[in-house]
Motif scaffolding. Sequence first.
Motif, PDB file in Angstrom:
ATOM      1  N   LYS A   7       0.799  -1.218   0.000  1.00 44.14           N
ATOM      2  CA  LYS A   7       0.000   0.000   0.000  1.00 44.14           C
ATOM      3  C   LYS A   7       0.834   1.272   0.000  1.00 44.14           C
ATOM      4  O   LYS A   7       0.285   2.362   0.107  1.00 44.14           O
ATOM      5  CB  LYS A   7      -0.939  -0.006   1.197  1.00 44.14           C
ATOM      6  CG  LYS A   7      -1.934  -1.143   1.120  1.00 44.14           C
ATOM      7  CD  LYS A   7      -2.905  -1.104   2.257  1.00 44.14           C
ATOM      8  CE  LYS A   7      -3.807  -2.316   2.133  1.00 44.14           C
ATOM      9  NZ  LYS A   7      -5.180  -2.022   2.343  1.00 44.14           N
ATOM     10  N   ARG A   8       2.131   1.148  -0.115  1.00 47.64           N
ATOM     11  CA  ARG A   8       2.938   2.363  -0.198  1.00 47.64           C
ATOM     12  C   ARG A   8       2.591   3.117  -1.468  1.00 47.64           C
ATOM     13  O   ARG A   8       2.257   2.511  -2.485  1.00 47.64           O
ATOM     14  CB  ARG A   8       4.426   2.013  -0.236  1.00 47.64           C
ATOM     15  CG  ARG A   8       4.959   1.503   1.084  1.00 47.64           C
ATOM     16  CD  ARG A   8       6.425   1.251   0.970  1.00 47.64           C
ATOM     17  NE  ARG A   8       6.604  -0.147   0.584  1.00 47.64           N
ATOM     18  CZ  ARG A   8       7.775  -0.745   0.465  1.00 47.64           C
ATOM     19  NH1 ARG A   8       8.880  -0.067   0.647  1.00 47.64           N
ATOM     20  NH2 ARG A   8       7.858  -2.004   0.135  1.00 47.64           N
TER      21      ARG A   8
ATOM     22  N   GLU B 144       9.998   2.185  -6.807  1.00 50.09           N
ATOM     23  CA  GLU B 144       9.146   1.005  -6.999  1.00 50.09           C
ATOM     24  C   GLU B 144       9.126   0.586  -8.466  1.00 50.09           C
ATOM     25  O   GLU B 144       9.258  -0.600  -8.787  1.00 50.09           O
ATOM     26  CB  GLU B 144       7.723   1.279  -6.525  1.00 50.09           C
ATOM     27  CG  GLU B 144       6.795   0.101  -6.759  1.00 50.09           C
ATOM     28  CD  GLU B 144       5.367   0.369  -6.322  1.00 50.09           C
ATOM     29  OE1 GLU B 144       4.478  -0.340  -6.812  1.00 50.09           O
ATOM     30  OE2 GLU B 144       5.134   1.284  -5.505  1.00 50.09           O
ATOM     31  N   GLU B 145       8.976   1.544  -9.359  1.00 49.90           N
ATOM     32  CA  GLU B 145       8.969   1.215 -10.790  1.00 49.90           C
ATOM     33  C   GLU B 145      10.304   0.612 -11.211  1.00 49.90           C
ATOM     34  O   GLU B 145      10.349  -0.351 -11.980  1.00 49.90           O
ATOM     35  CB  GLU B 145       8.650   2.441 -11.643  1.00 49.90           C
ATOM     36  CG  GLU B 145       7.197   2.826 -11.630  1.00 49.90           C
ATOM     37  CD  GLU B 145       6.263   1.738 -12.159  1.00 49.90           C
ATOM     38  OE1 GLU B 145       6.654   0.928 -13.023  1.00 49.90           O
ATOM     39  OE2 GLU B 145       5.121   1.701 -11.682  1.00 49.90           O
ATOM     40  N   TYR B 146      11.396   1.154 -10.698  1.00 46.97           N
ATOM     41  CA  TYR B 146      12.710   0.594 -11.028  1.00 46.97           C
ATOM     42  C   TYR B 146      12.787  -0.865 -10.579  1.00 46.97           C
ATOM     43  O   TYR B 146      13.230  -1.729 -11.332  1.00 46.97           O
ATOM     44  CB  TYR B 146      13.831   1.418 -10.391  1.00 46.97           C
ATOM     45  CG  TYR B 146      15.162   0.737 -10.510  1.00 46.97           C
ATOM     46  CD1 TYR B 146      15.844   0.729 -11.720  1.00 46.97           C
ATOM     47  CD2 TYR B 146      15.721   0.053  -9.431  1.00 46.97           C
ATOM     48  CE1 TYR B 146      17.060   0.069 -11.849  1.00 46.97           C
ATOM     49  CE2 TYR B 146      16.923  -0.604  -9.549  1.00 46.97           C
ATOM     50  CZ  TYR B 146      17.589  -0.592 -10.758  1.00 46.97           C
ATOM     51  OH  TYR B 146      18.777  -1.254 -10.888  1.00 46.97           O
TER      52      TYR B 146
ATOM     53  N   PRO C 204       6.945  10.410  -7.198  1.00 48.12           N
ATOM     54  CA  PRO C 204       8.032  10.835  -6.313  1.00 48.12           C
ATOM     55  C   PRO C 204       9.216   9.873  -6.450  1.00 48.12           C
ATOM     56  O   PRO C 204       9.063   8.761  -6.946  1.00 48.12           O
ATOM     57  CB  PRO C 204       7.409  10.755  -4.922  1.00 48.12           C
ATOM     58  CG  PRO C 204       6.315   9.750  -5.057  1.00 48.12           C
ATOM     59  CD  PRO C 204       5.806   9.881  -6.470  1.00 48.12           C
ATOM     60  N   GLU C 205      10.358  10.305  -5.982  1.00 49.36           N
ATOM     61  CA  GLU C 205      11.580   9.482  -6.076  1.00 49.36           C
ATOM     62  C   GLU C 205      11.422   8.182  -5.291  1.00 49.36           C
ATOM     63  O   GLU C 205      11.784   7.121  -5.766  1.00 49.36           O
ATOM     64  CB  GLU C 205      12.785  10.260  -5.562  1.00 49.36           C
ATOM     65  CG  GLU C 205      14.103   9.638  -5.892  1.00 49.36           C
ATOM     66  CD  GLU C 205      14.377   9.552  -7.374  1.00 49.36           C
ATOM     67  OE1 GLU C 205      15.074   8.631  -7.782  1.00 49.36           O
ATOM     68  OE2 GLU C 205      13.900  10.411  -8.137  1.00 49.36           O
ATOM     69  N   ASP C 206      10.928   8.257  -4.073  1.00 48.61           N
ATOM     70  CA  ASP C 206      10.705   7.053  -3.273  1.00 48.61           C
ATOM     71  C   ASP C 206       9.457   7.235  -2.411  1.00 48.61           C
ATOM     72  O   ASP C 206       8.948   8.334  -2.272  1.00 48.61           O
ATOM     73  CB  ASP C 206      11.916   6.686  -2.443  1.00 48.61           C
ATOM     74  CG  ASP C 206      12.426   7.832  -1.582  1.00 48.61           C
ATOM     75  OD1 ASP C 206      11.606   8.646  -1.112  1.00 48.61           O
ATOM     76  OD2 ASP C 206      13.641   7.933  -1.378  1.00 48.61           O
ATOM     77  N   ALA C 207       8.989   6.125  -1.870  1.00 47.85           N
ATOM     78  CA  ALA C 207       7.755   6.153  -1.076  1.00 47.85           C
ATOM     79  C   ALA C 207       8.053   6.411   0.378  1.00 47.85           C
ATOM     80  O   ALA C 207       9.075   6.174   0.880  1.00 47.85           O
ATOM     81  CB  ALA C 207       7.016   4.834  -1.227  1.00 47.85           C
TER      82      ALA C 207
END
Length: 75
Positions: free
Chosen positions: A15-16, A22-24, A72-75
């Motif tokens: 659920k983040r 994440e895509e990477y 965003p870059e990270d969650a």
Amino acid sequence: AAHLAHEGTHVQWGKRPASIDEEYQAYRAEAEVWNQIQGSEADGQCDLVSWMISLGERDAKKRIRRMYPNLPEDA
């Protein structure tokens, strides 16, 4: 199988909120599976993803940012 690895990675993230990281990771999982099973087969999407991941994390993430400019870059 490679596409399922990609989507399965999204499920593992839970659920983040979605992110470039994440895509990477999802694309990396796709490339890993594709590189193992490819043989003499060709798949435009998987071949592209494999190439992108082969560039390394920094350059692959640059390309992912272009595809998903609002993440965003990270969650």
